[in-house]
Design an enzyme around this catalytic site. Structure first.
Site, PDB file in Angstrom:
ATOM      1  N   HIS A  59     -26.257 -53.099  29.235  1.00 51.79           N
ATOM      2  CA  HIS A  59     -27.462 -53.498  28.503  1.00 51.79           C
ATOM      3  C   HIS A  59     -28.623 -53.836  29.438  1.00 51.79           C
ATOM      4  CE1 HIS A  59     -27.158 -58.026  28.666  1.00 51.79           C
ATOM      5  NE2 HIS A  59     -25.854 -57.830  28.681  1.00 51.79           N
ATOM      6  N   ASP A 161     -26.938 -60.454  34.609  1.00 51.87           N
ATOM      7  CA  ASP A 161     -26.541 -60.124  33.235  1.00 51.87           C
ATOM      8  C   ASP A 161     -27.742 -59.433  32.578  1.00 51.87           C
ATOM      9  OD1 ASP A 161     -25.599 -60.000  30.653  1.00 51.87           O
ATOM     10  OD2 ASP A 161     -25.761 -62.148  30.264  1.00 51.87           O
ATOM     11  N   GLU A 191     -28.766 -56.474  23.418  1.00 53.56           N
ATOM     12  CA  GLU A 191     -27.388 -56.985  23.449  1.00 53.56           C
ATOM     13  C   GLU A 191     -27.357 -58.483  23.233  1.00 53.56           C
ATOM     14  OE1 GLU A 191     -23.624 -58.574  25.328  1.00 53.56           O
ATOM     15  OE2 GLU A 191     -25.715 -59.070  25.735  1.00 53.56           O
ATOM     16  N   GLU A 192     -28.310 -59.167  23.859  1.00 55.98           N
ATOM     17  CA  GLU A 192     -28.316 -60.643  23.813  1.00 55.98           C
ATOM     18  C   GLU A 192     -28.607 -61.181  22.410  1.00 55.98           C
ATOM     19  OE1 GLU A 192     -27.185 -62.254  26.197  1.00 55.98           O
ATOM     20  OE2 GLU A 192     -27.543 -61.145  28.053  1.00 55.98           O
ATOM     21  N   ASP A 214     -20.375 -54.988  31.958  1.00 56.92           N
ATOM     22  CA  ASP A 214     -21.134 -56.233  31.798  1.00 56.92           C
ATOM     23  C   ASP A 214     -20.748 -57.208  32.907  1.00 56.92           C
ATOM     24  OD1 ASP A 214     -22.725 -58.317  30.577  1.00 56.92           O
ATOM     25  OD2 ASP A 214     -22.415 -57.340  28.649  1.00 56.92           O
ATOM     26  N   HIS A 300     -26.638 -66.657  32.360  1.00 53.25           N
ATOM     27  CA  HIS A 300     -27.771 -67.104  31.529  1.00 53.25           C
ATOM     28  C   HIS A 300     -28.586 -68.203  32.209  1.00 53.25           C
ATOM     29  CE1 HIS A 300     -26.612 -65.113  27.467  1.00 53.25           C
ATOM     30  NE2 HIS A 300     -26.463 -64.304  28.503  1.00 53.25           N
TER      31      HIS A 300
HETATM   32 CO    CO Z   1     -25.875 -62.221  28.469  1.00 52.06          CO
HETATM   33 ZN    ZN Z   2     -24.438 -59.199  29.352  1.00 50.41          ZN
END
Ligand code: CO
Ligand code: ZN
Length: 327
Positions: A59, A161, A191-192, A214, A300
Site C-alpha cells: 500500500h 508502513d 489501506e489505512e 507490509d 504509525h
Molecule cells: Co499502517
Molecule cells: Zn501497512
C-alpha cells in the site's frame, strides 16, 4: 537507499497517494509490460506471463490528519486519517499538501496524558482565523514529518508502513528475470482506512493467488509485549492477523519459495491489525492469499524503524515467488 528515502518522503495520506504513485510509476515503467491506474487510484503494473495470475500488493498510503475546523485565533482542529494515536502526535511536526507546516499540541487545561485527538490542535503559526484560512481550508490533509536516518544496519523514517514494502516490491520487479506467472505488482490506496484500494484492485486483476507485502510490529524492544517477531531475523510469513487466516495453498507456496531461496524467515501469528490480504481474499470466488511482512518498530509513528537485512531478504523472497509458477 536513496530510492527508499525518496519513496518514504513522498506525500501520501490515504486518498492522496498521487505523489507516491508518480515516484513508483517512473521507477517501474521500464520493467513491466503495461501500467494502469484504476478508479480507486491503485497503480496496477502487469508483467505478462503464460501462467496463472499472481498478484502482489503493497500500500502507498500513509496515516495523516484532515482539517475539520479553524478557530478564531488561527488554531486548526483535525480528524485522524487512519490509525493516528494521540501519544504519537504530541509536539510532532506535520506538513500539508500545499507545503504549510505546523506543530501538534493539546489544550493546556487538560493533563497531557488525557489528550485525545479532540483535545489537540495544529499550530501553523497563524495569529488569526483569516491568516490561517488563507493557508488552509476544511478537508486539507497533512502527513507527519519524520527524519530519514541510517542507524547502523537499521533505517528509521516516516511511512516505512508501507513504503518500505513498495520499495521491496519495486526492487523485486526490477530484478526478476523469468516470469512464468502472469504477474501483477499492485500499489494500493487507502489501506489505512480499511483495506479499501486493494478490495477494488483485486476485482480488476482477478488473481489466482495474492501476496500482500507490509510491515509488522515486533516484540524485541525493552519490556515489550510478547510478539514473536524480531528485527533482523528475516521477513515474516504471516499466518494470520485480525483480517485473515492464511490459505493453505498460499502458505505452502510461500514456505517452498522461502526454503528454495534460502533466506531467513519468521513465522508470524498476529492477533491484531489488518493487511490488504484481508480484503483481497474475499473478492470474486475467494483468492488464496497471504502476507509477508518486514519487521518494524514504532509503527504509525514518524520514525518507523526497519533492518536493512530484512529489506534485502524480502526482496529476494519476492523475486523467488514471482519466478515460481503457481498452480
Ligand atoms: Co499502517
Ligand atoms: Zn501497512
Amino acid at each position: 537507499m536513496e530510492l527508499l528515502k525518496k519513496i518514504t518522503e513522498a506525500f501520501g495520506p490515504s486518498g492522496r497517494e498521487d505523489g507516491v504513485r508518480e515516484v513508483i510509476r517512473k521507477e517501474i515503467e521500464a520493467y513491466v509490460d503495461e501500467i494502469k491506474v484504476d478508479n480507486m487510484g491503485n497503480l496496477i503494473c502487469h508483467k505478462k506471463g503464460n501462467g496463472k495470475k499472481l498478484m502482489m500488493a503493497a500500500h502507498m498510503d500513509e496515516i495523516g490528519i484532515m482539517v475539520t475546523h479553524i478557530d478564531k485565533n488561527g488554531f486548526v482542529r483535525f480528524a485522524p486519517v487512519g490509525g493516528v494515536y494521540p501519544y504519537n502526535c504530541i509536539h510532532r511536526a506535520v506538513r500539508f499538501e500545499n507545503g504549510v507546516e505546523g506543530v501538534i499540541s493539546g489544550e493546556g487545561k487538560t493533563a497531557m496524558r488525557d489528550w485525545n485527538l479532540d483535545k489537540m490542535y495544529v499550530d501553523i503559526g497563524a495569529e488569526s482565523y483569516s491568516e490561517a484560512a488563507e493557508k488552509l481550508k476544511i478537508g486539507d490533509m497533512a502527513a507527519f514529518k519524520g527524519e530519514f536516518m541510517v542507524m547502523g544496519k537499521k533505517v528509521s523514517g516516516k511511512t516505512m508502513d508501507d513504503r518500505v514494502a513498495c520499495y521491496t516490491l519495486l526492487e523485486a520487479v526490477k530484478r526478476v528475470e523469468d516470469c512464468p506467472n502472469d504477474f501483477y505488482a499492485v500499489f494500493t490506496t487507502q489501506e489505512e482506512l480499511g483495506l479499501r484500494g486493494a478490495r477494488v484492485a483485486a476485482q480488476v486483476v482477478e488473481p489466482d493467488m495474492a501476496i500482500a507485502v507490509d510491515v509488522s510490529l515486533v516484540g524485541d524492544t525493552p519490556e515489550s509485549n510478547i510478539v514473536d517477531l524480531t528485527l533482523g531475523k528475516g521477513p515474516s510469513i504471516k499466518l494470520r492477523d485480525a483480517s485473515y487466516i492464511i490459505s493453505p495453498k498460499a502458505r505452502d507456496f510461500m514456505l517452498k519459495c522461502a526454503n528454495e531461496c534460502g533466506i531467513p524467515y519468521q513465522l508470524e501469528a498476529a492477533t491484531f491489525g489488518g493487511t490488504d490480504t484481508g480484503a483481497i481474499m474475499l473478492t470474486g470466488r475467494g483468492v488464496p492469499s497471504a502476507t509477508t511482512s518486514i519487521p518494524c518498530r514504532y509503527i504509525h509513528s514518524p520514525q518507523e524503524t526497519v533492518h536493512m537485512d530484512d529489506v534485502e531478504n524480502e526482496i529476494k523472497f519476492l523475486v523467488q515467488m514471482i519466478g515460481t509458477e503457481i498452480d
